[in-house]
Structure formats: structure tokens, C-alpha cells
Design a protein around this motif. Structure first.
Motif, PDB file in Angstrom:
ATOM      1  N   GLU A 206       1.462  -0.999   0.343  1.00 23.51           N
ATOM      2  CA  GLU A 206      -0.169   0.269   0.177  1.00 23.51           C
ATOM      3  C   GLU A 206       0.430   1.615  -0.326  1.00 23.51           C
ATOM      4  O   GLU A 206       1.923   1.116   0.411  1.00 23.51           O
ATOM      5  N   VAL A 207       1.050   2.226  -1.017  1.00 22.25           N
ATOM      6  CA  VAL A 207       1.233   3.368  -1.059  1.00 22.25           C
ATOM      7  C   VAL A 207       0.957   4.828  -1.263  1.00 22.25           C
ATOM      8  O   VAL A 207      -0.101   4.545  -1.984  1.00 22.25           O
ATOM      9  N   ASN A 208       1.389   5.206  -0.682  1.00 23.59           N
ATOM     10  CA  ASN A 208       0.980   7.121  -1.421  1.00 23.59           C
ATOM     11  C   ASN A 208       2.165   7.236  -2.048  1.00 23.59           C
ATOM     12  O   ASN A 208       3.545   7.143  -1.531  1.00 23.59           O
ATOM     13  N   TYR A 209       1.367   8.697  -2.773  1.00 21.43           N
ATOM     14  CA  TYR A 209       2.302   8.783  -4.131  1.00 21.43           C
ATOM     15  C   TYR A 209       2.671  10.267  -4.565  1.00 21.43           C
ATOM     16  O   TYR A 209       0.865  10.780  -4.723  1.00 21.43           O
ATOM     17  N   ILE A 210       3.350  11.247  -4.212  1.00 19.54           N
ATOM     18  CA  ILE A 210       2.721  12.781  -5.478  1.00 19.54           C
ATOM     19  C   ILE A 210       3.768  12.557  -6.341  1.00 19.54           C
ATOM     20  O   ILE A 210       4.729  11.817  -6.690  1.00 19.54           O
ATOM     21  N   ILE A 575      12.493  19.613 -10.645  1.00 24.40           N
ATOM     22  CA  ILE A 575      11.544  19.655  -9.847  1.00 24.40           C
ATOM     23  C   ILE A 575      11.863  18.964  -8.451  1.00 24.40           C
ATOM     24  O   ILE A 575      11.404  19.596  -7.349  1.00 24.40           O
ATOM     25  N   THR A 576      12.683  18.511  -7.848  1.00 23.28           N
ATOM     26  CA  THR A 576      13.363  17.891  -6.848  1.00 23.28           C
ATOM     27  C   THR A 576      13.969  19.150  -6.040  1.00 23.28           C
ATOM     28  O   THR A 576      13.834  19.397  -4.888  1.00 23.28           O
ATOM     29  N   ASP A 577      14.189  19.949  -6.436  1.00 24.67           N
ATOM     30  CA  ASP A 577      15.058  20.721  -5.551  1.00 24.67           C
ATOM     31  C   ASP A 577      13.893  22.014  -5.158  1.00 24.67           C
ATOM     32  O   ASP A 577      13.330  22.377  -4.071  1.00 24.67           O
ATOM     33  N   LYS A 578      13.481  22.371  -5.754  1.00 26.91           N
ATOM     34  CA  LYS A 578      11.463  22.556  -5.172  1.00 26.91           C
ATOM     35  C   LYS A 578      10.998  21.795  -4.630  1.00 26.91           C
ATOM     36  O   LYS A 578      11.374  22.284  -3.099  1.00 26.91           O
ATOM     37  N   LEU A 579      10.842  20.504  -4.748  1.00 32.23           N
ATOM     38  CA  LEU A 579      10.072  19.820  -3.617  1.00 32.23           C
ATOM     39  C   LEU A 579      10.797  19.249  -2.277  1.00 32.23           C
ATOM     40  O   LEU A 579      10.361  19.409  -0.486  1.00 32.23           O
ATOM     41  N   ASN A 580      12.162  19.920  -2.236  1.00 32.59           N
ATOM     42  CA  ASN A 580      13.103  19.006  -0.981  1.00 32.59           C
ATOM     43  C   ASN A 580      13.321  20.536  -0.230  1.00 32.59           C
ATOM     44  O   ASN A 580      13.458  20.691   0.949  1.00 32.59           O
ATOM     45  N   SER A 581      12.301  21.756  -0.910  1.00 35.08           N
ATOM     46  CA  SER A 581      12.544  23.173   0.010  1.00 35.08           C
ATOM     47  C   SER A 581      11.793  22.544   0.435  1.00 35.08           C
ATOM     48  O   SER A 581      11.132  24.325   1.525  1.00 35.08           O
ATOM     49  N   ALA A 588       0.779  14.664   1.903  1.00 33.59           N
ATOM     50  CA  ALA A 588      -0.405  14.912   0.879  1.00 33.59           C
ATOM     51  C   ALA A 588      -0.751  16.400   0.820  1.00 33.59           C
ATOM     52  O   ALA A 588      -0.648  16.779  -0.086  1.00 33.59           O
ATOM     53  N   ASN A 589      -0.215  16.751   1.238  1.00 35.65           N
ATOM     54  CA  ASN A 589       0.102  18.009   1.846  1.00 35.65           C
ATOM     55  C   ASN A 589       1.581  19.006   1.054  1.00 35.65           C
ATOM     56  O   ASN A 589       1.437  20.629   0.639  1.00 35.65           O
ATOM     57  N   ARG A 590       2.187  18.677   0.290  1.00 34.82           N
ATOM     58  CA  ARG A 590       3.102  19.157  -0.213  1.00 34.82           C
ATOM     59  C   ARG A 590       2.620  19.190  -1.586  1.00 34.82           C
ATOM     60  O   ARG A 590       3.214  20.479  -2.394  1.00 34.82           O
ATOM     61  N   ILE A 591       1.561  19.067  -1.574  1.00 35.05           N
ATOM     62  CA  ILE A 591       1.134  19.343  -3.889  1.00 35.05           C
ATOM     63  C   ILE A 591       0.401  20.902  -3.531  1.00 35.05           C
ATOM     64  O   ILE A 591       0.901  21.767  -4.607  1.00 35.05           O
ATOM     65  N   ILE A 592       0.176  21.021  -2.045  1.00 36.72           N
ATOM     66  CA  ILE A 592      -0.708  22.458  -2.095  1.00 36.72           C
ATOM     67  C   ILE A 592       0.688  23.365  -2.401  1.00 36.72           C
ATOM     68  O   ILE A 592       1.034  24.512  -2.882  1.00 36.72           O
ATOM     69  N   ASP A 595       2.346  23.211  -5.913  1.00 30.37           N
ATOM     70  CA  ASP A 595       1.883  23.924  -6.693  1.00 30.37           C
ATOM     71  C   ASP A 595       0.555  22.846  -7.232  1.00 30.37           C
ATOM     72  O   ASP A 595       0.842  21.632  -8.361  1.00 30.37           O
ATOM     73  N   GLY A 596      -0.990  23.193  -6.593  1.00 30.80           N
ATOM     74  CA  GLY A 596      -2.174  21.761  -6.843  1.00 30.80           C
ATOM     75  C   GLY A 596      -1.848  21.805  -8.490  1.00 30.80           C
ATOM     76  O   GLY A 596      -2.722  20.565  -8.583  1.00 30.80           O
ATOM     77  N   ASN A 597      -1.784  22.404  -9.139  1.00 27.63           N
ATOM     78  CA  ASN A 597      -2.361  22.843 -10.346  1.00 27.63           C
ATOM     79  C   ASN A 597      -0.942  21.462 -11.879  1.00 27.63           C
ATOM     80  O   ASN A 597      -1.977  20.983 -12.405  1.00 27.63           O
ATOM     81  N   ASN A 598       0.136  21.475 -11.021  1.00 29.55           N
ATOM     82  CA  ASN A 598       1.127  21.007 -11.152  1.00 29.55           C
ATOM     83  C   ASN A 598       1.640  19.651 -11.168  1.00 29.55           C
ATOM     84  O   ASN A 598       2.410  18.556 -11.352  1.00 29.55           O
ATOM     85  N   VAL A 599       0.990  19.237  -9.677  1.00 31.87           N
ATOM     86  CA  VAL A 599       0.918  17.691  -9.187  1.00 31.87           C
ATOM     87  C   VAL A 599       0.512  17.410  -8.384  1.00 31.87           C
ATOM     88  O   VAL A 599      -0.635  17.865  -8.515  1.00 31.87           O
TER      89      VAL A 599
END
Length: 699
Positions: A206-210, A575-581, A588-592, A595-599
């Protein structure tokens, strides 16, 4: 006058001299050509396992295989079959030399006694068994083999030669079978492989992912330099190994009849139509004057050519254009046939499912529409509005149909009709409920039809005009650099063929293009433009755009692919630099924050170890492997996959319990291996033989 006298007196010597010069030039072309031994050329067509294959050796083997074809088929091979035989010849030589080394190393031989056993002993060859199986009983009858051999001397020379040739093929075939079986019979799946097969099929996670796709980053935000492309190609050479190939651009000019050509045929067919209408013997007239192979025939109603569907005896129909010909038909007479056909239109109402309620609803709807038609509604319009099959757009028309073409209830309803028109109630079949309009009662009448067809042809003047245009284009185009521009100016469409192999014979849009491939490999240099090739009813001009030597691909040939790889790698970093920041522990909250439109955020509760993809991500075997390496509650750093960047969180893993018997999975693992073994054996032997195929220099 003096010149004429000179020609009269010395003309014979001049002609002899010209003939002599032509012979010398013809022979010289071979002596001084690319394969001439004078300048170090070779008459070898290739090399197999260190054995040089001369052109003559190849021709001798090809002649043998062609003879076998003629014996078996009773005719000479066609052009396409000759190509097939040529490939078979090469494969036969590979089998002879590449595999012979393997046979000798193992001491693998077939004795005379074994041949006898294969023909009339206890281990009959499959080919013998098939040839002498009684078709009535399905049983192999050895006594028929023995009887045939005893009468062999009484057979024709061709039959004897065919048998001896077949008998000579038994030993090599059995030798190859034995060799393969030495490896195939050793195929075995271990306990560990069986367990791996089991866990692959049954372990889930069972996995969750963005997921952030690369496409979410604008191309303008990353730049790629020439040096980066070269560096990437250098670092990934193993991924870009290529066989030798050529890349060409070419234009195809279709040679089609001109308006004048068409008018000439139209004038002729109009004249023949008048003569056919007045002919006393329609069959003889059509046979003498038609280009078709079916000038006179009898047709049941459901088989009639569409042009004469509504014609009656004496009618002349046409001219019409069919399959590149002007055609005129005449209905000459009629006769009774053995089978019946009828014509009808229908409106089909399908039930939504198999329940009685759904069927009742469909039947009720069909009866409502039937009532409207009885009250004056147009059948064809109602069919277009309510029909649920492919006939709706045609107003429900089914055309003529013969016995057995329709399901039994439908056929019975139409064939039993006593008059044309609407049937009083709907008819139920396995497909639903039908409203039926019988447009022609059943009949076994066949119409005798004469057909005069004249093919539309290309005149010499038209053909010459097309050739002059092609020749002019080739003459005015000096190199690949101006090929596309000149083609565009001439209104021609440029086609491309990359990765063109030395022995290829087809190009996109050209089924028989061997002459072009031969030119590219034996006569052209990069940038050259060809003369005009004539292929069927087409003229072709080509240019050699580039060539790839065996080894690492030229950057020019893989530039688009490498550019995408480097661009995606740079986008992955963005993308990874932005996610790591993002300082947010809940995935689940990272998408907000991103950028909710692109992730996007996804969950899977049945991800299998045997899978190679993630839902809405696509191919991502790396991500699947990473997921199963995690512990429950663990979250990965963001990482790149095929089309974007993912970040995973493992919720739980469900490992399949140990079982007492893995035999089923052992068999599955062994079966997968077995299915590839024969092919892998063949490829391994070919690789060891270090085959050099240079047939392209000769054919």
C-alpha cells in the motif's frame, strides 16, 4: 556523298569495332568495379565462423534451394519468393558453418542406421510421419513408406530427385534437434527461482505518492548545450550502440493517367457501351473486349455488383469507375439458382442488460416506434433516429442477404414474408428487438451479367512528362542541403527513412525499393542525389542524408532522443530542488505548497512486486522496486522516473506466506525460460560465429 560511301565501305568494320568496345566496357565494368580483385576487391558475399562465402558458393546453394522449390511446388518461384529463397540460402549457410563447429566440438553425428530408423524404424521423422499418415484414419502407416521405397526406382527422375534431396535433409535437421535438446532438456528452475516467481505474483504494498510530470516545467526554463549532449552520449555509450545504417530522404512521383489519357479510355468505353447494348452474343462480346478476368457471370441477388443492384434484363449500366477501370455492365438474362436471398431494412433496439426488465423496456420502445411507422412516419428517418447498429446511418438498409447470413429468427421472418412491406410485430433475436421492412421477397433468381472493363492507362507522352519532371528535379538538386527546399518548390512531399539496413528492400510507401538501398550502400556518398529510379508506376529521386558506422550512434542521428534525456534530467533537478525545499512532513500537504495544478497525489493499495508501473505515472519499475525496499511509514526523497518525479510513502507491505509446495511456480519459471531458449541458442551460436553479411554488395 563521300561520308555515305565511307559508311558503305567501312560500316561493317565500324559496327564490329563498336560491338568490341561495348564488350570491353561491359567486362571492364566488372573488372574495375567495387568488387574487382584487380584493386583488392572481393567476390566474397560474407564470412561465417571464419569461413569465407564466395559469391559462387552462395549461387550454388541458392540454385539448389530453388530447384527444391520447383520440385515441391511444380513451378518457378515468383520475384518475392526468390527473395525468400535468397534469405533461406543465407540461413542454410549459417546453419552449415556456424552450427557445424558446435557439432564437431561435441562429436555430434548422425549415423546411417539412425537415418534408416528415422525413415522406417521406431523413431520416425515428423516429416515422414506427416507425409504417410492416412487422412481417413489419422494413423501413420509405416508399410506405405516401405512400399514407396521399394517402388522408388519406378518413379520419375524428378520424384526420385525430390526424395533423395529430402532424405539428405534429415541428418542436418536431426543433428540440430539433438544439439538444441542437449540444452533444452537441461532447463531447470531452482527453489529460489520458484519462490521469486511466487513472491513476485503475490507480494503487495500500500503506497501513497506524489507525481510531478516533466511537462509541468516549461522548456524555456532549461537550456541544453552541445557539449552537454556530447557528454551525455559519451557517458551512455552502451545505450546507443547501433548497427551500420544509412539515412535517406526521397521524393515519390506517382505516375497516373492524365486527363487526356482518361478521356481516350472514356471515348472507347462509351463506344463499347453502345455496341454492347446491341450485341447479339453478350458473353462473346464482353470476353473479346474486356480487360477484366470476369467478363461474363451469373450472380445471385446478394452477390450482384453494386452498379446493377436495381437493373433489369436488357439494361446497360455505366460507364462507372471501379478499381482503376471504366466499366460497363449489361444484364443479359436470368436463371434459377440453388440458393435464395432477400432484401430488408431494420431498426434494432438493444436492451441495456440481460435482465427481464431491460428486455421488456427495449421491446416496449420498439413497439412504440413500430406504431409510429404504421401511422405514417418515414422508416428510414426513424432508423437514423433510433437504430443502434451500423445500418442506422443508411436508413436501416441491410441490402440483399443470402441464406445463413442472418440469425435464424430474423431470416425466418423475412424469408417467410408473403408480401413486401412492414412486418406486423417486432422480431426478437439474440441482439435485441427488430422492426423489419421487407423490401424484396426471397428469390432464387440469378442475373446473367456481361462486363466490359477498360483499364485507365498512362500514355507514353504522360509517362515521359512525369519522367522529365523527376529528371529535372534530380538535375537541379546538387546535394542533400537543397533537397527539401527544391522539393517544396516543386510541390513534392519529402519522405525519410533512417536506420536503413544493408539488406533492406522496402521503404515507407515503396514495397520494392531494393535498387534504392543498393544505390545508398554501393554507389552513394553522404550528400549525393540519385538519378531517377523507376519503381512500378512511380518515379523516385533520393539523397543520402547520413550514414552510421557500426558502434556508438552519431549525435546527429539521436539528437532528439539525447536532447530529451538531458532536458528531462535538468527538469528533474528543478522539480526535486523545489520539493526538497518544502518543509512539510505530510506527503499529501506537499502538493499545496508545490503547486496544486502541476502535482498530483495518488494512492495504491494493491501494488504488486511484479508490476513495472504506477497508476497515472506509467512505466516506473524503479519506483516499484523502491516501494518494496521501504519500511511502513517511511517516505523517500523525490526521485526521477521515466516521465517525471515521484515521492513515495509506504503505508504497509503484505508479504505472501510461505507455502509447502512451490512446484506450480517452479514450472512457471521453467516455462518462461524454456520459451526463450531455442531463440537464445540460435542467437548465441550466430554471435559466436562472428557473421559478416555482405550480400548487399551483390543484390
Amino acid at each position: 556523298m563521300a561520308l555515305i560511301n565511307t559508311l558503305r565501305n567501312k560500316g561493317g568494320k565500324i559496327i564490329v569495332g563498336l560491338i568490341g568496345f561495348s564488350i570491353v566496357a561491359f567486362v571492364g565494368a566488372d573488372l574495375l568495379g567495387p568488387n574487382s580483385r584487380i584493386f583488392g576487391g572481393s567476390n566474397d558475399i560474407g564470412e561465417i565462423a571464419g569461413q569465407s562465402i564466395s559469391y559462387q558458393d552462395f549461387l550454388d546453394k541458392q540454385e539448389e534451394m530453388t530447384y527444391n522449390f520447383q520440385l515441391n511446388q511444380g513451378r518457378s518461384p515468383s520475384v518475392s519468393e526468390q527473395e525468400y529463397i535468397r534469405n533461406q540460402t543465407w540461413d542454410a549457410l549459417i546453419s552449415k558453418y556456424a552450427f557445424e563447429n558446435q557439432f564437431q566440438a561435441l562429436g555430434l553425428k548422425i549415423s546411417k542406421e539412425e537415418i534408416v530408423d528415422m525413415v522406417q524404424g521406431d523413431n520416425i521423422s515428423p516429416q515422414i510421419r506427416q507425409a504417410f499418415t492416412n487422412p481417413e484414419t489419422g494413423q501413420f502407416e509405416k508399410e506405405n513408406v516401405i512400399a514407396f521405397l521399394q517402388s522408388l526406382n519406378e518413379q520419375t527422375p524428378q520424384q526420385r530427385a525430390s526424395w533423395y534431396n529430402f532424405e539428405n535433409s534429415l541428418a542436418p535437421t536431426r543433428q540440430r534437434t539433438k544439439y538444441n535438446n542437449l540444452i533444452l532438456k537441461t532447463n531447470y528452475a531452482t527453489e529460489a527461482e520458484a519462490k521469486y516467481e511466487y513472491t513476485n505474483a503475490n507480494n503487495t504494498a500500500e503506497v501513497n505518492y506524489i507525481y510531478v510530470p516533466f511537462s509541468s516545467v516549461e522548456d524555456s526554463l532549461v537550456s541544453v548545450s552541445e557539449s552537454e549532449l556530447k557528454a551525455y552520449l559519451s557517458d551512455h555509450e552502451d545505450e546507443y550502440k547501433r548497427d551500420a545504417s544509412k539515412a535517406i530522404n526521397y521524393v515519390v512521383i506517382d505516375v497516373v493517367p492524365s486527363a487526356a489519357d482518361t478521356l481516350e479510355v472514356k471515348t472507347q468505353i462509351d463506344k463499347l457501351a453502345t455496341e454492347l447494348a446491341n450485341a447479339e452474343n453478350d458473353s462473346l462480346f464482353a470476353t473479346v473486349n474486356s480487360d477484366s478476368n470476369d467478363p461474363y457471370n451469373s450472380y445471385a441477388a446478394d452477390k450482384l455488383p453494386s452498379a446493377v443492384q436495381d437493373a433489369v434484363v436488357g439494361d446497360v449500366v455505366g460507364p462507372v469507375i471501379e478499381s482503376g477501370s471504366y466499366v460497363v455492365y449489361k444484364v443479359s438474362g436470368k436463371e434459377a439458382g440453388a440458393e435464395y436471398s432477400a432484401r430488408a431494412s431494420h431498426i434494432l433496439f438493444k436492451a441495456d442488460d440481460d435482465t427481464d426488465a431491460a428486455k421488456a423496456t427495449a421491446k416496449s420502445e420498439a413497439r412504440k416506434v413500430l406504431k409510429q411507422i404504421k401511422n405514417g412516419a418515414d422508416f428510414a428517418e426513424m432508423a437514423r433516429e433510433h437504430g443502434t447498429d451500423g445500418t442506422a446511418s443508411k436508413g436501416g438498409d441491410l441490402g440483399w442477404f443470402g441464406e445463413g447470413r442472418m440469425v435464424a429468427p430474423f431470416q425466418e421472418a423475412v424469408f417467410n414474408a408473403k408480401k413486401t412491406g412492414l412486418l406486423s410485430d417486432v422480431i426478437e433475436t439474440q441482439f435485441g428487438y427488430h422492426i423489419i421492412d421487407v423490401t424484396a421477397l426471397k428469390t432464387n433468381e440469378k442475373l446473367k451479367v456481361a462486363k466490359v472493363a477498360l483499364e485507365l492507362f498512362v500514355s507514353d507522352d504522360t509517362r515521359n512528362e512525369y519522367y522529365r519532371n523527376a529528371e529535372s528535379f534530380a538535375f537541379d538538386t546538387n546535394s542533400s542541403s537543397d533537397f527539401k527546399e527544391n522539393a517544396r518548390a516543386a510541390g513534392m512531399s519529402v519522405k525519410s527513412a533512417g536506420k536503413l539496413g544493408a539488406n533492406d528492400k522496402r521503404l515507407p510507401g515503396l514495397a520494392e525499393a531494393r535498387t534504392i538501398v543498393y544505390w545508398a550502400y554501393n554507389k552513394a556518398s553522404v550528400g549525393d542525389v540519385s538519378d531517377v529510379f523507376e519503381i512500378d508506376n512511380q518515379y523516385v529521386v533520393a539523397t543520402l542524408e547520413s550514414e552510421q558506422e557500426e558502434g556508438v550512434a552519431n549525435l546527429s542521428s539521436v539528437r532528439n532522443e539525447v536532447t530529451k534525456k538531458v532536458t528531462d534530467a535538468k527538469k528533474a533537478k528543478v522539480i526535486t530542488d523545489k520539493l526538497n525545499s518544502i518543509d512539510e512532513p505530510v506527503l499529501a500537504n506537499r502538493i499545496i505548497a508545490y503547486d496544486g495544478n502541476n502535482v498530483k497525489y495518488y494512492s495504491m493499495d494493491d501494488l504488486k512486486l511484479s508490476s513495472n508501473s504506477l497508476k497515472s505515472v506509467g512505466l516506473a519499475p524503479k519506483a516499484v522496486g523502491v516501494a518494496f525496499s521501504l519500511e511502513p511509514g517511511e517516505v523517500t526523497a523525490p526521485f526521477a522516473v521515466e516521465n517525471g518525479v515521484v515521492q513515495l510513502e509506504l503505508i504497509n507491505k503484505h508479504e505472501a506466506p510461505e507455502i509447502s509446495d512451490y512446484e506450480v511456480y517452479r514450472n512457471q519459471a521453467a516455462s518462461k525460460q524454456q520459451s526463450r531458449l531455442s531463440y537464445n541458442i540460435d542467437q548465441a551460436v550466430r554471435e559466436l560465429a562472428d557473421i559478416k553479411d555482405e550480400r548487399y554488395k551483390f543484390f
